[in-house]
Design a protein around this motif. Structure first.
Motif, short mmCIF file in Angstrom:
data_model
loop_
_atom_site.label_atom_id
_atom_site.label_comp_id
_atom_site.label_asym_id
_atom_site.label_seq_id
_atom_site.Cartn_x
_atom_site.Cartn_y
_atom_site.Cartn_z
N CYS A 1 0.83 -1.20 0.00
CA CYS A 1 0.00 0.00 0.00
C CYS A 1 0.87 1.25 0.00
CB CYS A 1 -0.96 0.00 1.18
SG CYS A 1 -0.20 -0.33 2.77
N MET A 2 0.24 2.39 -0.27
CA MET A 2 0.99 3.64 -0.41
C MET A 2 0.09 4.83 -0.13
SD MET A 2 1.08 4.12 -4.56
CE MET A 2 -0.47 4.12 -5.49
N LEU A 3 0.72 5.96 0.11
CA LEU A 3 0.04 7.25 0.10
C LEU A 3 0.18 7.78 -1.32
CD1 LEU A 3 1.47 8.59 3.48
CD2 LEU A 3 -0.89 7.90 3.04
N GLY A 4 -0.88 7.64 -2.09
CA GLY A 4 -0.81 7.90 -3.53
C GLY A 4 -0.31 9.28 -3.90
N PRO B 1 -13.11 10.45 1.73
CA PRO B 1 -11.84 10.96 2.27
C PRO B 1 -10.77 11.21 1.20
CG PRO B 1 -12.68 9.25 3.70
CD PRO B 1 -13.55 9.25 2.47
N PHE B 2 -10.79 10.42 0.12
CA PHE B 2 -9.82 10.64 -0.95
C PHE B 2 -9.96 12.05 -1.51
CE2 PHE B 2 -8.78 10.74 -5.47
CZ PHE B 2 -7.47 10.29 -5.46
N PHE B 3 -11.18 12.51 -1.71
CA PHE B 3 -11.40 13.84 -2.26
C PHE B 3 -11.23 14.93 -1.20
CE2 PHE B 3 -13.72 10.79 -4.86
CZ PHE B 3 -13.19 11.08 -6.12
N ASP B 4 -11.50 14.57 0.05
CA ASP B 4 -11.31 15.54 1.13
C ASP B 4 -9.84 15.91 1.32
OD1 ASP B 4 -13.98 15.76 1.72
OD2 ASP B 4 -13.95 14.37 3.41
N GLN B 5 -8.94 15.01 0.91
CA GLN B 5 -7.51 15.31 1.08
C GLN B 5 -7.10 16.57 0.32
OE1 GLN B 5 -4.45 12.77 -0.76
NE2 GLN B 5 -6.06 11.88 -2.07
N PHE B 6 -7.77 16.86 -0.80
CA PHE B 6 -7.41 18.03 -1.59
C PHE B 6 -7.82 19.32 -0.86
CE2 PHE B 6 -7.98 14.53 -4.64
CZ PHE B 6 -6.69 14.49 -5.15
N TRP B 7 -8.97 19.28 -0.17
CA TRP B 7 -9.37 20.42 0.64
C TRP B 7 -8.41 20.62 1.81
CZ3 TRP B 7 -12.58 23.82 -1.22
CH2 TRP B 7 -13.56 23.43 -2.14
N ALA C 1 0.72 -1.00 -5.85
CA ALA C 1 0.24 -0.73 -4.50
C ALA C 1 -1.15 -0.09 -4.52
CB ALA C 1 1.22 0.19 -3.77
N ARG C 2 -1.92 -0.31 -3.46
CA ARG C 2 -3.20 0.36 -3.33
C ARG C 2 -3.02 1.69 -2.61
NH1 ARG C 2 -5.77 0.60 1.59
NH2 ARG C 2 -4.70 -0.53 3.25
N ASP C 3 -3.80 2.67 -2.99
CA ASP C 3 -3.79 3.97 -2.31
C ASP C 3 -4.61 3.81 -1.03
OD1 ASP C 3 -4.13 6.58 -1.41
OD2 ASP C 3 -4.40 7.41 -3.41
N VAL C 4 -4.00 4.11 0.13
CA VAL C 4 -4.67 3.88 1.41
C VAL C 4 -5.89 4.78 1.60
CG1 VAL C 4 -2.55 3.09 2.49
CG2 VAL C 4 -3.17 5.51 2.67
N LEU C 5 -5.97 5.88 0.86
CA LEU C 5 -7.11 6.77 1.02
C LEU C 5 -8.30 6.39 0.15
CD1 LEU C 5 -5.52 10.34 1.30
CD2 LEU C 5 -6.14 8.75 3.11
N LEU C 6 -8.05 5.75 -0.97
CA LEU C 6 -9.10 5.49 -1.95
C LEU C 6 -9.66 4.08 -1.81
CD1 LEU C 6 -10.71 6.57 -4.33
CD2 LEU C 6 -8.90 5.74 -5.85
N THR C 7 -10.90 3.97 -1.34
CA THR C 7 -11.58 2.68 -1.28
C THR C 7 -12.97 2.83 -1.89
OG1 THR C 7 -12.54 3.12 0.92
CG2 THR C 7 -10.38 2.06 0.87
N ARG C 8 -13.47 1.75 -2.46
CA ARG C 8 -14.76 1.80 -3.14
C ARG C 8 -15.91 2.10 -2.19
NH1 ARG C 8 -14.72 -3.33 -7.39
NH2 ARG C 8 -13.04 -2.56 -8.73
N ASP C 9 -15.82 1.54 -0.97
CA ASP C 9 -16.94 1.71 -0.05
C ASP C 9 -16.84 2.98 0.79
OD1 ASP C 9 -14.81 0.90 1.52
OD2 ASP C 9 -16.05 -0.29 2.88
N ASP C 10 -15.72 3.72 0.69
CA ASP C 10 -15.54 4.93 1.49
C ASP C 10 -14.71 5.95 0.69
OD1 ASP C 10 -15.77 6.54 3.77
OD2 ASP C 10 -13.92 5.75 4.64
N PRO C 11 -15.25 6.45 -0.43
CA PRO C 11 -14.45 7.29 -1.34
C PRO C 11 -14.27 8.74 -0.90
CG PRO C 11 -16.67 7.04 -2.20
CD PRO C 11 -16.59 6.18 -0.98
#
Length: 391
Positions: free
Chosen positions: A312-315, A354-360, A342-352
């Motif tokens: 896994c990784m911090l994308g 937070p991935f977009f919140d990281q930009f804010w 590697a999978r991005d630790v922030l991006l998951t199908r069932d909880d997407p």
């Protein structure tokens, strides 16, 4: 007997905290988050039932603990788990907080010894670990003398620091001792002059109860944010590292979360470098392992370790810091291979969300950086960091 618990997490800004919230939520526990930052990664996660904004612990430690007590009482919290450097302020108010539920944190005097890189080195030696030769300095003159007397490359670092933000490596001490750009340590802010150990860097993360490991992972440091934290994670299953961690927590009858940075030199000798007595990115190696959640509540009959061959990784960090570190073709090939496997630790199908919140979050930090003229990393911990201040 009700096995589902209400858990309060602090430090919702960290990807590791989001991972822990998902881990606990997927295991059926009720997750509440308390965070002083206006925007954070756990804010809109589907695994978090409610998020509270609380006073900044560094600037308002008493008000911070009082608010946590209020939340614990209102939400009927069974367990408070601090995750980032606010753990020291939680520990400071530990006795007060214990009136409202369990708290997964050691006493402040224990955490101080682990966070202080000089004191921790002595604790590591007590359990037979190798530690780099280290000199503690409290003035510019002492620092120059220690650098000049070094027999080889040295690392300069504050006694209290995080993310290797102020670390300097001096390859040639004989020519560096007279430089005016060297740091200026003081009695209040001492520095260390430490022997540089070349080799393979390994990190560990564990949870312990009364000296017994309940959860354990280690991983090799291959990609980092500058000189700082790892941003790519693969379980290394290093037997020497696990042996050290086991002996250390048993010797000190430690309860809580604890992480170590280590270096294995070319001869296979393992040197212990420093300790982080809190949640770290090692938790990412336990994604979807529901049995790992139980390790945070009490002693188990076994130690939970990462299952399978997770990578896994911090994308975003891999794309930014990773590209900046590409200095030759071999590194570029390794980076590309690791990025796409590697999978991005922030991006998951069932909880997407937070991935977009990281930009804010990043935009917020960028604005703080411009306004305060501090680095984004410094801004990210300005309200939670602890540098040994008296209670």
């Amino acid at each position: 007997m009700n096995t589902k618990k209400s858990v309060l997490l602090t430090g919702g800004r960290a990807p590791a905290t989001l991972e822990l919230a998902r881990l606990l939520g997927a295991a059926g526990h009720r997750v509440i988050v308390a965070e002083s930052a206006r925007r954070h990664l756990c804010q809109h996660s589907r695994y978090v039932e409610r998020s509270y904004q609380v006073p900044p612990p560094r600037q308002q430690p008493d008000a911070y603990v009082e608010k946590l007590c209020e939340i614990m009482q209102r939400e009927r919290i069974d367990l408070l788990i601090p995750t980032c450097e606010e753990i020291f302020y939680v520990s400071r108010g530990r006795d007060q907080l214990l009136g409202f539920g369990d708290v997964l944190v050691e006493r402040l005097d224990v955490l101080r010894s682990l966070h202080d890189k000089w004191l921790f080195a002595e604790m590591a030696r007590e359990v037979g670990a190798l530690v780099p030769q280290t000199v503690r300095v409290q003035s510019p003159a002492q620092l120059r003398e220690a650098v000049q007397q070094a027999g080889g490359p040295v690392v300069l670092k504050p006694v209290y620091s995080r993310f290797a933000a102020h670390v300097r490596i001096i390859a040639d001490p004989s020519s560096a001792a007279g430089q005016s750009t060297l740091p200026e340590p003081t009695a209040e802010q001492p520095w260390l002059v430490q022997q540089f150990i070349k080799g393979r860097q390994v990190c560990s993360y564990a949870v312990a109860h009364d000296g017994q490991l309940t959860l354990y992972a280690d991983y090799e440091t291959t990609h980092t944010a500058g000189q700082g934290a790892s941003i790519h994670f693969v379980y290394a299953a290093h037997p020497q590292v696990r042996d050290f961690v086991t002996r250390f927590v048993r010797r000190h009858q430690f309860s809580g979360q604890i992480a170590f940075d280590l270096i294995e030199n070319e001869r296979g000798e393992l040197y212990v470098i420093e300790c982080n007595p809190r949640l770290t990115s090692g938790v990412h190696l336990f994604t979807e392992q529901r049995e790992a959640a139980a390790a945070y509540f009490s002693r188990l009959g076994n130690t939970v370790v990462p299952a399978g061959d997770q990578t896994c990784m911090l994308g975003m960090a891999m794309l930014t810091y990773g590209i900046a570190g590409l200095t030759n073709k071999d590194k570029a090939k390794r980076w590309a291979s690791d990025l796409f496997s590697a999978r991005d630790v922030l991006l998951t199908r069932d909880d997407p969300r937070p991935f977009f919140d990281q930009f804010w979050m990043l935009a917020d930090l960028a604005w703080q950086s411009i306004r305060t003229r501090k680095s984004m990393i410094a801004c990210s911990t300005s309200d939670i960091e602890w540098n040994g201040e008296e209670a």
